[in-house]
Design a protein around this motif. Sequence first.
Motif, short mmCIF file in Angstrom:
data_model
loop_
_atom_site.label_atom_id
_atom_site.label_comp_id
_atom_site.label_asym_id
_atom_site.label_seq_id
_atom_site.Cartn_x
_atom_site.Cartn_y
_atom_site.Cartn_z
N CYS A 140 -0.63 0.47 10.78
CA CYS A 140 -0.29 1.68 11.55
C CYS A 140 -1.45 2.66 11.67
CB CYS A 140 0.92 2.37 10.93
SG CYS A 140 0.58 3.09 9.31
N ASP A 141 -2.57 2.39 11.02
CA ASP A 141 -3.78 3.20 11.07
C ASP A 141 -3.62 4.58 10.43
OD1 ASP A 141 -6.52 3.13 11.73
OD2 ASP A 141 -6.18 4.47 13.43
N GLU A 142 -2.61 4.75 9.56
CA GLU A 142 -2.46 5.99 8.80
C GLU A 142 -3.38 5.95 7.59
OE1 GLU A 142 -0.49 8.77 9.31
OE2 GLU A 142 -0.06 7.91 11.28
N ASP A 143 -3.72 7.14 7.07
CA ASP A 143 -4.55 7.20 5.87
C ASP A 143 -3.80 6.61 4.68
OD1 ASP A 143 -6.74 8.43 7.04
OD2 ASP A 143 -5.99 10.45 6.66
N ILE A 144 -4.51 5.85 3.86
CA ILE A 144 -3.96 5.34 2.61
C ILE A 144 -4.42 6.30 1.51
CG2 ILE A 144 -3.94 3.45 0.95
CD1 ILE A 144 -4.51 1.54 3.27
N PRO A 145 -3.49 6.90 0.77
CA PRO A 145 -3.87 7.87 -0.26
C PRO A 145 -4.84 7.27 -1.29
CG PRO A 145 -1.49 7.88 0.06
CD PRO A 145 -2.04 6.72 0.84
N GLU A 146 -5.77 8.10 -1.73
CA GLU A 146 -6.78 7.63 -2.68
C GLU A 146 -6.13 7.13 -3.97
OE1 GLU A 146 -10.84 9.13 -4.93
OE2 GLU A 146 -9.76 10.52 -3.62
N GLU A 149 -12.28 -4.66 -1.51
CA GLU A 149 -12.25 -3.20 -1.41
C GLU A 149 -11.01 -2.75 -0.63
OE1 GLU A 149 -15.13 0.31 0.32
OE2 GLU A 149 -16.01 -1.59 -0.32
N SER A 150 -10.40 -1.69 -1.09
CA SER A 150 -9.23 -1.14 -0.40
C SER A 150 -9.63 -0.51 0.93
CB SER A 150 -8.56 -0.07 -1.26
OG SER A 150 -8.06 -0.61 -2.44
N PHE A 151 -8.73 -0.60 1.90
CA PHE A 151 -8.94 0.06 3.18
C PHE A 151 -8.65 1.54 3.03
CE2 PHE A 151 -7.99 -3.70 6.26
CZ PHE A 151 -8.97 -4.45 5.65
N ALA A 152 -9.35 2.38 3.76
CA ALA A 152 -9.07 3.82 3.78
C ALA A 152 -7.91 4.12 4.72
CB ALA A 152 -10.31 4.60 4.20
N ARG A 153 -7.74 3.25 5.73
CA ARG A 153 -6.66 3.43 6.70
C ARG A 153 -5.84 2.14 6.75
NH1 ARG A 153 -7.16 8.01 9.29
NH2 ARG A 153 -5.88 7.49 11.08
N GLY A 199 -7.85 -3.30 -3.49
CA GLY A 199 -7.72 -4.32 -2.45
C GLY A 199 -6.56 -4.08 -1.51
N VAL A 200 -5.92 -2.92 -1.61
CA VAL A 200 -4.76 -2.63 -0.77
C VAL A 200 -5.19 -2.48 0.69
CG1 VAL A 200 -4.77 -0.10 -1.01
CG2 VAL A 200 -2.64 -1.30 -0.71
N LYS A 201 -4.36 -3.02 1.59
CA LYS A 201 -4.69 -3.00 3.02
C LYS A 201 -3.67 -2.22 3.85
CE LYS A 201 -7.81 -6.40 2.42
NZ LYS A 201 -8.56 -6.05 1.27
N PHE A 202 -2.51 -1.89 3.25
CA PHE A 202 -1.43 -1.25 3.99
C PHE A 202 -0.98 0.02 3.29
CE2 PHE A 202 -1.12 -5.83 4.68
CZ PHE A 202 -1.26 -5.89 6.06
N CYS A 203 -0.47 0.97 4.08
CA CYS A 203 0.12 2.18 3.50
C CYS A 203 1.43 1.79 2.82
CB CYS A 203 0.35 3.23 4.58
SG CYS A 203 1.60 2.79 5.81
N ILE A 204 2.01 2.70 2.08
CA ILE A 204 3.23 2.40 1.32
C ILE A 204 4.37 1.98 2.24
CG2 ILE A 204 5.01 3.39 -0.17
CD1 ILE A 204 2.75 5.10 -1.41
N GLU A 205 4.55 2.70 3.35
CA GLU A 205 5.66 2.39 4.26
C GLU A 205 5.52 0.99 4.86
OE1 GLU A 205 3.85 5.26 4.50
OE2 GLU A 205 5.34 6.59 3.59
N CYS A 206 4.33 0.65 5.33
CA CYS A 206 4.11 -0.67 5.92
C CYS A 206 4.24 -1.78 4.88
CB CYS A 206 2.76 -0.74 6.61
SG CYS A 206 2.64 0.28 8.09
N GLN A 207 3.77 -1.51 3.65
CA GLN A 207 3.88 -2.51 2.59
C GLN A 207 5.34 -2.73 2.21
OE1 GLN A 207 1.14 -4.31 1.20
NE2 GLN A 207 2.91 -5.54 0.66
N GLN A 208 6.12 -1.66 2.15
CA GLN A 208 7.54 -1.80 1.84
C GLN A 208 8.25 -2.60 2.93
OE1 GLN A 208 8.70 2.31 1.31
NE2 GLN A 208 8.54 2.15 -0.92
N GLU A 209 7.87 -2.38 4.17
CA GLU A 209 8.46 -3.14 5.28
C GLU A 209 8.12 -4.62 5.16
OE1 GLU A 209 7.78 -3.29 10.02
OE2 GLU A 209 8.14 -1.30 9.17
N ARG A 210 6.86 -4.91 4.82
CA ARG A 210 6.44 -6.31 4.65
C ARG A 210 7.15 -6.95 3.45
NH1 ARG A 210 1.67 -8.63 5.85
NH2 ARG A 210 0.84 -7.99 7.83
N ASP A 211 7.29 -6.20 2.36
CA ASP A 211 7.96 -6.73 1.17
C ASP A 211 9.43 -6.98 1.43
OD1 ASP A 211 5.60 -6.60 -0.21
OD2 ASP A 211 6.10 -4.76 -1.30
#
Length: 89
Positions: free
Chosen positions: A43-49, A35-39, A57-69
């Motif tokens: 960084c504990d920001e909201d992840i858009p629906e 299940e995807s995280f809501a936050r 199954g997404v666990k990170f917001c777009i900004e954090c995922q881009q940084e990890r990638d």
Amino acid sequence: MAGGWAKDGAVSEQIEASISDELARMKARQQPVGESFARCAECDEDIPEARRIARPGVKFCIECQQERDGQTQNRAGINRRGSKDSQLK
């Protein structure tokens, strides 16, 4: 045109094999499951629906995922041809 000991098309075969190896490695990368995280877990920001629906199954917001990638992993390449010196010895 191949030269020396190589057969015709050897360079193309090496390129195709390298591409196939890289594609297999990319497909084998672990994809998010569950299940995807809501936050965001980072960084504990909201992840858009829309993101949670598009990528289950997404666990990170777009900004954090881009940084990890953006963090590249060093890995050893394979020299399929080897050096001419190593073939002569």
